[in-house]
Design a protein around this motif. Structure first.
Motif, PDB file in Angstrom:
ATOM      1  N   GLU A   7      30.888 -25.439   3.297  1.00  0.00           N
ATOM      2  CA  GLU A   7      32.135 -26.150   3.607  1.00  0.00           C
ATOM      3  C   GLU A   7      32.767 -25.614   4.888  1.00  0.00           C
ATOM      4  OE1 GLU A   7      33.913 -27.245  -0.814  1.00  0.00           O
ATOM      5  OE2 GLU A   7      34.436 -25.355   0.169  1.00  0.00           O
ATOM      6  N   SER A   8      32.834 -24.298   5.000  1.00  0.00           N
ATOM      7  CA  SER A   8      33.475 -23.688   6.168  1.00  0.00           C
ATOM      8  C   SER A   8      32.724 -24.015   7.446  1.00  0.00           C
ATOM      9  CB  SER A   8      33.553 -22.165   5.973  1.00  0.00           C
ATOM     10  OG  SER A   8      34.271 -21.834   4.802  1.00  0.00           O
ATOM     11  N   ALA A   9      31.381 -23.979   7.378  1.00  0.00           N
ATOM     12  CA  ALA A   9      30.582 -24.316   8.553  1.00  0.00           C
ATOM     13  C   ALA A   9      30.786 -25.777   8.953  1.00  0.00           C
ATOM     14  CB  ALA A   9      29.109 -24.044   8.281  1.00  0.00           C
ATOM     15  N   ALA A  10      30.778 -26.668   7.958  1.00  0.00           N
ATOM     16  CA  ALA A  10      30.949 -28.094   8.235  1.00  0.00           C
ATOM     17  C   ALA A  10      32.338 -28.384   8.797  1.00  0.00           C
ATOM     18  CB  ALA A  10      30.717 -28.906   6.965  1.00  0.00           C
ATOM     19  N   GLY A  11      33.363 -27.800   8.179  1.00  0.00           N
ATOM     20  CA  GLY A  11      34.720 -28.012   8.661  1.00  0.00           C
ATOM     21  C   GLY A  11      34.937 -27.445  10.045  1.00  0.00           C
ATOM     22  N   GLY A  12      34.392 -26.250  10.303  1.00  0.00           N
ATOM     23  CA  GLY A  12      34.536 -25.649  11.616  1.00  0.00           C
ATOM     24  C   GLY A  12      33.896 -26.496  12.697  1.00  0.00           C
ATOM     25  N   ALA A  13      32.696 -27.029  12.433  1.00  0.00           N
ATOM     26  CA  ALA A  13      32.020 -27.881  13.406  1.00  0.00           C
ATOM     27  C   ALA A  13      32.758 -29.204  13.594  1.00  0.00           C
ATOM     28  CB  ALA A  13      30.583 -28.138  12.964  1.00  0.00           C
ATOM     29  N   GLN A 121      35.044 -33.356  -3.450  1.00  0.00           N
ATOM     30  CA  GLN A 121      35.543 -31.992  -3.488  1.00  0.00           C
ATOM     31  C   GLN A 121      34.978 -31.148  -2.348  1.00  0.00           C
ATOM     32  OE1 GLN A 121      34.491 -31.017  -7.594  1.00  0.00           O
ATOM     33  NE2 GLN A 121      36.647 -31.092  -8.158  1.00  0.00           N
ATOM     34  N   LEU A 122      33.713 -31.348  -2.009  1.00  0.00           N
ATOM     35  CA  LEU A 122      33.114 -30.582  -0.925  1.00  0.00           C
ATOM     36  C   LEU A 122      33.660 -31.009   0.437  1.00  0.00           C
ATOM     37  CD1 LEU A 122      29.414 -30.328  -2.139  1.00  0.00           C
ATOM     38  CD2 LEU A 122      31.142 -28.526  -2.101  1.00  0.00           C
ATOM     39  N   LEU A 123      33.863 -32.314   0.623  1.00  0.00           N
ATOM     40  CA  LEU A 123      34.449 -32.778   1.879  1.00  0.00           C
ATOM     41  C   LEU A 123      35.899 -32.308   2.015  1.00  0.00           C
ATOM     42  CD1 LEU A 123      33.053 -36.426   2.100  1.00  0.00           C
ATOM     43  CD2 LEU A 123      32.346 -34.429   3.435  1.00  0.00           C
ATOM     44  N   ALA A 124      36.634 -32.323   0.904  1.00  0.00           N
ATOM     45  CA  ALA A 124      38.005 -31.820   0.920  1.00  0.00           C
ATOM     46  C   ALA A 124      38.022 -30.335   1.258  1.00  0.00           C
ATOM     47  CB  ALA A 124      38.672 -32.069  -0.429  1.00  0.00           C
ATOM     48  N   GLY A 125      37.082 -29.579   0.682  1.00  0.00           N
ATOM     49  CA  GLY A 125      36.993 -28.163   0.990  1.00  0.00           C
ATOM     50  C   GLY A 125      36.659 -27.911   2.441  1.00  0.00           C
ATOM     51  N   ALA A 126      35.814 -28.770   3.030  1.00  0.00           N
ATOM     52  CA  ALA A 126      35.479 -28.624   4.450  1.00  0.00           C
ATOM     53  C   ALA A 126      36.700 -28.874   5.320  1.00  0.00           C
ATOM     54  CB  ALA A 126      34.358 -29.591   4.815  1.00  0.00           C
ATOM     55  N   LEU A 127      37.488 -29.881   4.986  1.00  0.00           N
ATOM     56  CA  LEU A 127      38.724 -30.155   5.718  1.00  0.00           C
ATOM     57  C   LEU A 127      39.686 -28.983   5.596  1.00  0.00           C
ATOM     58  CD1 LEU A 127      40.530 -32.236   7.227  1.00  0.00           C
ATOM     59  CD2 LEU A 127      41.295 -33.035   4.995  1.00  0.00           C
ATOM     60  N   VAL A 169      44.558 -32.491  -4.234  1.00  0.00           N
ATOM     61  CA  VAL A 169      44.088 -33.661  -4.987  1.00  0.00           C
ATOM     62  C   VAL A 169      42.696 -33.392  -5.550  1.00  0.00           C
ATOM     63  CG1 VAL A 169      43.438 -36.088  -4.812  1.00  0.00           C
ATOM     64  CG2 VAL A 169      45.500 -35.272  -3.671  1.00  0.00           C
ATOM     65  N   ALA A 170      41.818 -32.781  -4.737  1.00  0.00           N
ATOM     66  CA  ALA A 170      40.455 -32.508  -5.182  1.00  0.00           C
ATOM     67  C   ALA A 170      40.427 -31.522  -6.337  1.00  0.00           C
ATOM     68  CB  ALA A 170      39.632 -31.970  -4.003  1.00  0.00           C
ATOM     69  N   VAL A 171      41.247 -30.480  -6.280  1.00  0.00           N
ATOM     70  CA  VAL A 171      41.280 -29.484  -7.352  1.00  0.00           C
ATOM     71  C   VAL A 171      41.820 -30.105  -8.633  1.00  0.00           C
ATOM     72  CG1 VAL A 171      42.295 -27.312  -8.117  1.00  0.00           C
ATOM     73  CG2 VAL A 171      41.466 -27.541  -5.775  1.00  0.00           C
ATOM     74  N   ILE A 172      42.888 -30.895  -8.520  1.00  0.00           N
ATOM     75  CA  ILE A 172      43.461 -31.537  -9.702  1.00  0.00           C
ATOM     76  C   ILE A 172      42.471 -32.521 -10.304  1.00  0.00           C
ATOM     77  CG2 ILE A 172      45.281 -33.092 -10.480  1.00  0.00           C
ATOM     78  CD1 ILE A 172      47.117 -31.792  -8.391  1.00  0.00           C
ATOM     79  N   ALA A 173      41.742 -33.231  -9.455  1.00  0.00           N
ATOM     80  CA  ALA A 173      40.740 -34.176  -9.954  1.00  0.00           C
ATOM     81  C   ALA A 173      39.652 -33.468 -10.734  1.00  0.00           C
ATOM     82  CB  ALA A 173      40.133 -34.957  -8.791  1.00  0.00           C
ATOM     83  N   GLY A 174      39.381 -32.219 -10.397  1.00  0.00           N
ATOM     84  CA  GLY A 174      38.357 -31.459 -11.086  1.00  0.00           C
ATOM     85  C   GLY A 174      38.751 -30.983 -12.455  1.00  0.00           C
ATOM     86  N   PHE A 175      40.041 -31.075 -12.802  1.00  0.00           N
ATOM     87  CA  PHE A 175      40.492 -30.625 -14.112  1.00  0.00           C
ATOM     88  C   PHE A 175      39.850 -31.419 -15.234  1.00  0.00           C
ATOM     89  CE2 PHE A 175      44.098 -28.093 -12.533  1.00  0.00           C
ATOM     90  CZ  PHE A 175      44.066 -27.081 -13.468  1.00  0.00           C
TER      91      PHE A 175
END
Length: 256
Positions: A7-13, A121-127, A169-175
């Motif tokens: 996620e961090s690599a994708a968001g950074g790029a 969730q992964l795209l949200a984490g990248a953002l 939103v992504a974390v709450i959706a994971g509940f």
């Protein structure tokens, strides 16, 4: 760990090449951020390669290969930058963004949740992590480029606020979802909550802390003094810690 590093690599790029930074900062910032993305992508590939699961071996192998490919592509555009082929480096760098998205999609196939929710969730984490990472590096860059306007860091602060909202939103959706009964995330941590449930509460708390820090960054940058950027960079340091903890906790629910 592989998910968070990816996620961090994708968001950074993504933030490096999809925002107007190319015409705003000197090439040195791209060397700096590119080197960090390279390390993160290589780390994601290494941790993914060491975490194969028999039931998702094929999907995990694809994710590891795409992570290594992102690291190689990042090294490629850095090499073009060193060769002073900057237009080609920019095109090559932009091309790494869809590669990074494909990597996250591949990782989503290895989780215990529904595919669509995992991708979100992964795209949200990248953002979320990308805004924190590039914001921190950008804040440091102001120490070397005194003539740089506040436009880039102001933009990054707003992007961080947006990332906080999407991540919440992504974390709450994971509940309402998670691993199947008997999986790692469904094991009991205490009499009231499962491991995944407790981790989700921790994730929400850390996302909220990051949101508060993002608000402080915006308020700090409203000041006219040059030290305002330095203060905002200090807050970005705190945001890196809270965002990293939030992502680690949020991804516990994705354990098989």
């Amino acid at each position: 760990m592989a998910l968070v590093l990816a996620e961090s690599a994708a968001g950074g790029a993504g933030f490096l090449f999809l925002t107007p930074l190319w015409g705003e900062v000197r090439p040195g910032f791209f060397y700096l951020t590119g080197a960090v993305v390279l390390v993160l992508a290589a780390g994601a590939a290494a941790t993914a390669a060491g975490a194969y699961d028999p039931s998702t071996a094929e999907a995990g192998r694809v994710a590891a290969v795409l992570s290594a490919s992102l690291a190689g592509a990042t090294l490629g555009w850095l090499g073009l930058m060193l060769a002073r082929l900057r237009p080609a480096a920019r095109v090559f760098g932009v091309a790494t963004v869809p590669l990074a998205v494909a990597m996250l999609v591949a990782f989503a196939r290895t989780t215990g949740q529904s595919f669509g929710l995992s991708v979100f969730q992964l795209l949200a984490g990248a953002l979320f992590t990308g805004a924190v990472l590039d914001g921190l590096l950008l804040g440091h860059w102001y120490l070397t480029d005194r003539k740089l306007t506040r436009t880039p860091i102001n933009r990054m602060a707003w992007l961080l606020i947006g990332g906080v909202v999407v991540e919440a939103v992504a974390v709450i959706a994971g509940f309402g979802s998670g691993s199947s009964p008997g999986g790692s995330a469904s094991k009991s941590l205490n009499p009231l909550l499962t491991l995944g449930g407790s981790a989700s509460w921790i994730a929400i708390g850390m996302v909220a802390c990051t949101g508060l820090i993002a608000a402080f960054i915006r308020l700090t940058l409203r000041g006219a003094r040059p030290t305002a950027v330095q203060s905002a960079t200090g807050f970005f340091y705190l945001a890196v810690i809270t965002a990293f903890i939030a992502e680690l906790a949020a991804k516990v629910r994705l354990l098989p």
